[in-house]
Design a protein around this motif. Structure first.
Motif, mmCIF file in Angstrom:
data_model
loop_
_atom_site.group_PDB
_atom_site.id
_atom_site.type_symbol
_atom_site.label_atom_id
_atom_site.label_comp_id
_atom_site.label_asym_id
_atom_site.label_seq_id
_atom_site.Cartn_x
_atom_site.Cartn_y
_atom_site.Cartn_z
ATOM 1 N N PRO A 8 32.995 37.777 37.816
ATOM 2 C CA PRO A 8 33.863 38.462 38.775
ATOM 3 C C PRO A 8 35.335 38.100 38.578
ATOM 4 C CG PRO A 8 33.009 36.482 39.768
ATOM 5 C CD PRO A 8 32.514 36.490 38.346
ATOM 6 N N GLY A 9 36.200 38.982 39.025
ATOM 7 C CA GLY A 9 37.627 38.667 38.954
ATOM 8 C C GLY A 9 38.474 39.878 39.245
ATOM 9 N N SER A 10 39.788 39.665 39.171
ATOM 10 C CA SER A 10 40.719 40.784 39.387
ATOM 11 C C SER A 10 40.961 41.526 38.066
ATOM 12 C CB SER A 10 42.055 40.263 39.927
ATOM 13 O OG SER A 10 41.833 39.441 41.037
ATOM 14 N N PHE A 11 40.985 40.788 36.978
ATOM 15 C CA PHE A 11 41.202 41.384 35.641
ATOM 16 C C PHE A 11 42.393 42.348 35.641
ATOM 17 C CE2 PHE A 11 36.639 40.424 35.995
ATOM 18 C CZ PHE A 11 36.515 39.502 34.971
ATOM 19 N N ASP A 71 32.998 45.185 46.287
ATOM 20 C CA ASP A 71 33.770 44.653 47.405
ATOM 21 C C ASP A 71 32.806 43.837 48.262
ATOM 22 O OD1 ASP A 71 32.278 46.576 48.650
ATOM 23 O OD2 ASP A 71 33.935 47.928 49.046
ATOM 24 N N GLY A 72 33.314 43.169 49.258
ATOM 25 C CA GLY A 72 32.449 42.333 50.091
ATOM 26 C C GLY A 72 32.131 41.023 49.405
ATOM 27 N N LEU A 73 31.069 40.400 49.853
ATOM 28 C CA LEU A 73 30.722 39.067 49.345
ATOM 29 C C LEU A 73 30.162 39.127 47.927
ATOM 30 C CD1 LEU A 73 28.983 37.105 52.240
ATOM 31 C CD2 LEU A 73 31.198 36.621 51.174
ATOM 32 N N LEU A 74 30.693 38.253 47.092
ATOM 33 C CA LEU A 74 30.245 38.208 45.701
ATOM 34 C C LEU A 74 28.752 37.879 45.592
ATOM 35 C CD1 LEU A 74 30.729 38.042 42.644
ATOM 36 C CD2 LEU A 74 31.519 35.698 42.984
ATOM 37 N N VAL A 75 28.283 36.944 46.400
ATOM 38 C CA VAL A 75 26.873 36.550 46.264
ATOM 39 C C VAL A 75 25.931 37.704 46.647
ATOM 40 C CG1 VAL A 75 27.113 34.040 46.446
ATOM 41 C CG2 VAL A 75 26.920 35.405 48.533
ATOM 42 N N LEU A 87 29.681 33.660 36.564
ATOM 43 C CA LEU A 87 30.420 33.072 35.447
ATOM 44 C C LEU A 87 31.900 32.992 35.800
ATOM 45 C CD1 LEU A 87 30.465 32.356 32.348
ATOM 46 C CD2 LEU A 87 30.920 34.779 31.970
ATOM 47 N N ARG A 88 32.496 31.821 35.557
ATOM 48 C CA ARG A 88 33.937 31.680 35.764
ATOM 49 C C ARG A 88 34.533 30.885 34.615
ATOM 50 N NH1 ARG A 88 36.956 34.598 38.966
ATOM 51 N NH2 ARG A 88 38.231 32.895 39.756
ATOM 52 N N GLY A 89 35.764 31.204 34.268
ATOM 53 C CA GLY A 89 36.463 30.443 33.233
ATOM 54 C C GLY A 89 37.251 29.329 33.893
ATOM 55 N N ASP A 97 40.434 22.948 41.819
ATOM 56 C CA ASP A 97 40.269 22.908 43.286
ATOM 57 C C ASP A 97 39.690 24.202 43.828
ATOM 58 O OD1 ASP A 97 41.052 20.400 43.728
ATOM 59 O OD2 ASP A 97 42.999 20.886 44.639
ATOM 60 N N TYR A 98 40.354 25.281 43.460
ATOM 61 C CA TYR A 98 39.964 26.605 43.926
ATOM 62 C C TYR A 98 38.548 26.971 43.456
ATOM 63 C CZ TYR A 98 40.354 31.803 43.841
ATOM 64 O OH TYR A 98 40.156 33.152 43.977
ATOM 65 N N GLU A 99 38.273 26.706 42.199
ATOM 66 C CA GLU A 99 36.979 27.073 41.623
ATOM 67 C C GLU A 99 35.841 26.232 42.228
ATOM 68 O OE1 GLU A 99 36.368 29.621 39.814
ATOM 69 O OE2 GLU A 99 38.459 30.169 39.411
ATOM 70 N N LEU A 104 31.045 25.915 45.549
ATOM 71 C CA LEU A 104 30.235 25.260 46.587
ATOM 72 C C LEU A 104 29.986 26.202 47.764
ATOM 73 C CD1 LEU A 104 31.542 21.600 46.601
ATOM 74 C CD2 LEU A 104 29.423 22.482 45.655
ATOM 75 N N MET A 105 30.997 26.983 48.101
ATOM 76 C CA MET A 105 30.831 27.936 49.201
ATOM 77 C C MET A 105 29.796 29.001 48.822
ATOM 78 S SD MET A 105 31.857 28.219 52.206
ATOM 79 C CE MET A 105 33.476 27.638 52.635
ATOM 80 N N ASN A 106 29.870 29.470 47.599
ATOM 81 C CA ASN A 106 28.890 30.467 47.152
ATOM 82 C C ASN A 106 27.479 29.877 47.115
ATOM 83 O OD1 ASN A 106 30.490 32.766 46.899
ATOM 84 N ND2 ASN A 106 31.207 32.171 44.861
ATOM 85 N N ARG A 107 27.391 28.602 46.756
ATOM 86 C CA ARG A 107 26.077 27.960 46.725
ATOM 87 C C ARG A 107 25.508 27.810 48.144
ATOM 88 N NH1 ARG A 107 25.882 22.433 43.859
ATOM 89 N NH2 ARG A 107 25.532 23.647 41.968
#
Ligand code: PNS
Length: 165
Positions: A8-11, A71-75, A87-89, A97-99, A104-107
């Motif tokens: 996911p991302g803004s790209f 849109d909405g929640l990624l999970v 997947l995140r880079g 910090d942000y990642e 953890l919030m997504n988990r």
């Protein structure tokens, strides 16, 4: 079972750093969905359709890669796709910090989904969509940092906006 990952991302726009992460992930996932966040509150440089098109040009040959928007929640979106991996880079400690918070919030929201971080090739560790836009807007070159079609489209867009002023 097919291993599906969501990236996911803004790209806005896609960079060679994003592409590097995509190709690395394809080494261990079966299917990768590049998911562009539709965020009406954040003014974007390229429309979602333009971003999809720019990404498509780079990945269309690979049938294991899909491009989508959400849109909405990624999970929730990941669950719908039956993806177990987000997947995140991770480029530098400044991303951490942000990642870490997001992972953890997504988990907490969805323990079945694991966030996997990949580190890009060294030459992309300082590349960001924000910086490449800034450089192009000031007349600099971002050759080698974004695909040529992306650079061209950014140049055109800045010329158009300047023409309007
Ligand atoms: O590339 P970006 O802009 O840093 O990506 C951020 C993104 C899209 C991964 C994040 O904003 C996101 O997941 N948004 C969807 C809304 C959501 O699920 N929020 C809770 C995150 S813990």
């Amino acid at each position: 079972m097919e291993k599906i990952a969501v990236y996911p991302g803004s790209f806005d726009p896609i960079t060679n750093g994003h592409l590097d992460i995509i190709y690395r992930a394809l080494e261990f996932v079966d299917r990768l969905v590049i998911a562009i966040l539709v965020n009406p509150e954040k003014e974007a440089f390229f429309s979602v359709e333009e971003r999809v098109e720019l990404i498509r040009k780079e990945v269309q040959e690979n049938h294991r890669v899909q491009i989508d928007q959400f849109d909405g929640l990624l999970v929730e979106y990941a669950k719908k796709l039956q993806a177990r991996i987000i997947l995140r880079g991770l480029r530098a400690v400044t991303d951490f910090d942000y990642e870490f918070q997001m992972a953890l919030m997504n988990r907490r929201l969805e323990p079945q989904i694991e966030t996997v971080f990949l580190v890009p090739a060294e030459q992309y560790t300082y590349v960001s969509s924000r910086l490449v836009k800034e450089i192009v807007s000031l007349g600099g070159t971002v050759k080698g940092l974004v695909p040529p079609a992306v650079e061209q489209k950014m140049i055109e867009r800045f010329q158009q906006t300047r023409g309007k002023k």
